[in-house]
Design an enzyme around this catalytic site. Structure first.
Site, mmCIF file in Angstrom:
data_model
loop_
_atom_site.group_PDB
_atom_site.id
_atom_site.type_symbol
_atom_site.label_atom_id
_atom_site.label_comp_id
_atom_site.label_asym_id
_atom_site.label_seq_id
_atom_site.Cartn_x
_atom_site.Cartn_y
_atom_site.Cartn_z
ATOM 1 N N CYS A 126 0.843 -1.197 0.000
ATOM 2 C CA CYS A 126 0.000 0.000 0.000
ATOM 3 C C CYS A 126 0.876 1.245 0.000
ATOM 4 O O CYS A 126 1.604 1.498 0.972
ATOM 5 C CB CYS A 126 -0.928 -0.014 1.212
ATOM 6 S SG CYS A 126 -1.902 1.490 1.423
ATOM 7 N N CYS A 154 -0.035 3.640 2.854
ATOM 8 C CA CYS A 154 0.466 3.167 4.155
ATOM 9 C C CYS A 154 1.950 3.495 4.310
ATOM 10 O O CYS A 154 2.394 3.924 5.383
ATOM 11 C CB CYS A 154 0.236 1.669 4.289
ATOM 12 S SG CYS A 154 -1.480 1.143 4.160
#
Length: 278
Positions: free
Chosen positions: A129, A132
């Site tokens: 991600c 993230c």
């Protein structure tokens, strides 16, 4: 040490009588103290089984330096051998003492119950991600600024089944838990919306005492985790106590005891009199 390396099947010792100049050796990332030099048993070079490349080890005043085909090679000394150092993953960088990664559903449940009145932040992330990864340094900085808050990391890729049971389908995703209140808020945010995270910390992190034991995960979440066969998590539902039946006390007054008889109408009285006269 050479004997240990030869047993591992990775390197085989080759002894050379020629000396190596220190100035021509490239420094390594991790060095080996001189006190461990005796373990090399006089071996000045090691031959690798990987494509015949050579790993040369040279004595220095304070450290042993090594290189492999002109490239710096990191070597970590351990009690029973050597191991090549691995690159640190991005979610492991900058971790603070109040941050840890969750390895199982049982550890997650126990961590929330043992936190008491301490604020706990669940950080759901994925190694692939991008949001993230970009947000991780900010989370580590906020964790350093709030040492009384416990940050629990949940790797979505390693615990997909558990995340499904907890209804986590958006990343990065955060849940805040506090004492007997249980979950106080949950949301998804990125670097652009980091203010949501800061506002939640400011609202729920101040010290306070809550009545009752810590709640942790909700009852329906615990039941969902126990129903998931992939997690090997057991949970015994709390017995449902029947609600007491309310009792009503009827108050009887003097007026209620009086019986009111219907009053005869005037027409009925007249009929009665006529009947008597007849």
């Amino acid at each position: 040490m050479a004997e240990i390396l030869s047993k591992s099947g990775v390197f085989s010792p080759v002894f050379h009588n020629q000396s190596h100049e220190k100035g021509r050796i490239f420094p390594v990332t991790c060095s080996i103290p001189v006190k461990n030099q005796a373990k090399f048993m006089g071996c000045s070079s090691l031959k690798s089984d990987f494509a015949g490349s050579k790993l040369v080890v040279v004595n220095d005043d304070d450290y042993l330096w090594s290189y492999k085909r002109g490239k710096s090679q990191s070597i970590v000394a351990k009690q029973m051998g050597l191991s090549i150092g691995k690159a640190q993953r991005w979610w492991e960088k900058g971790l603070q003492s109040n941050m840890k990664e969750i390895t199982s559903a049982e550890e997650l449940v126990d961590s929330l119950l043992k936190a008491g009145d301490q604020l706990v932040v669940l950080d759901f992330f994925s190694p692939g991600c991008g949001g993230c990864k970009a947000l991780h340094p900010k989370i580590c900085q906020l964790a350093e600024m709030n040492p009384d808050v416990q940050f629990l990391q949940v790797n979505y890729e390693e615990h997909k089944s558990m995340c499904y049971s907890l209804n986590v389908h958006v990343l990065p995703f955060f849940r805040f838990y506090r004492g007997a209140e249980g979950r106080v808020c949950s949301f998804s945010c990125t670097n652009a919306t980091i203010k949501k995270f800061k506002d939640a910390l400011a609202k729920y992190s101040p010290p306070r005492c809550t009545l009752g034991p810590p709640k942790g995960l909700e009852e329906k979440e615990l039941l969902a985790l126990s129903a998931n066969k992939d997690l090997q998590f057991t949970y015994t539902p709390k017995p449902v106590q029947p609600e007491p039946t309310p009792t009503y006390q009827q108050v009887i007054t003097e007026e209620d005891t009086k019986t009111t008889l219907p009053c005869p109408s005037r027409e009925s009285e007249e009929r009665t009199l006529v009947t008597v006269e007849r």
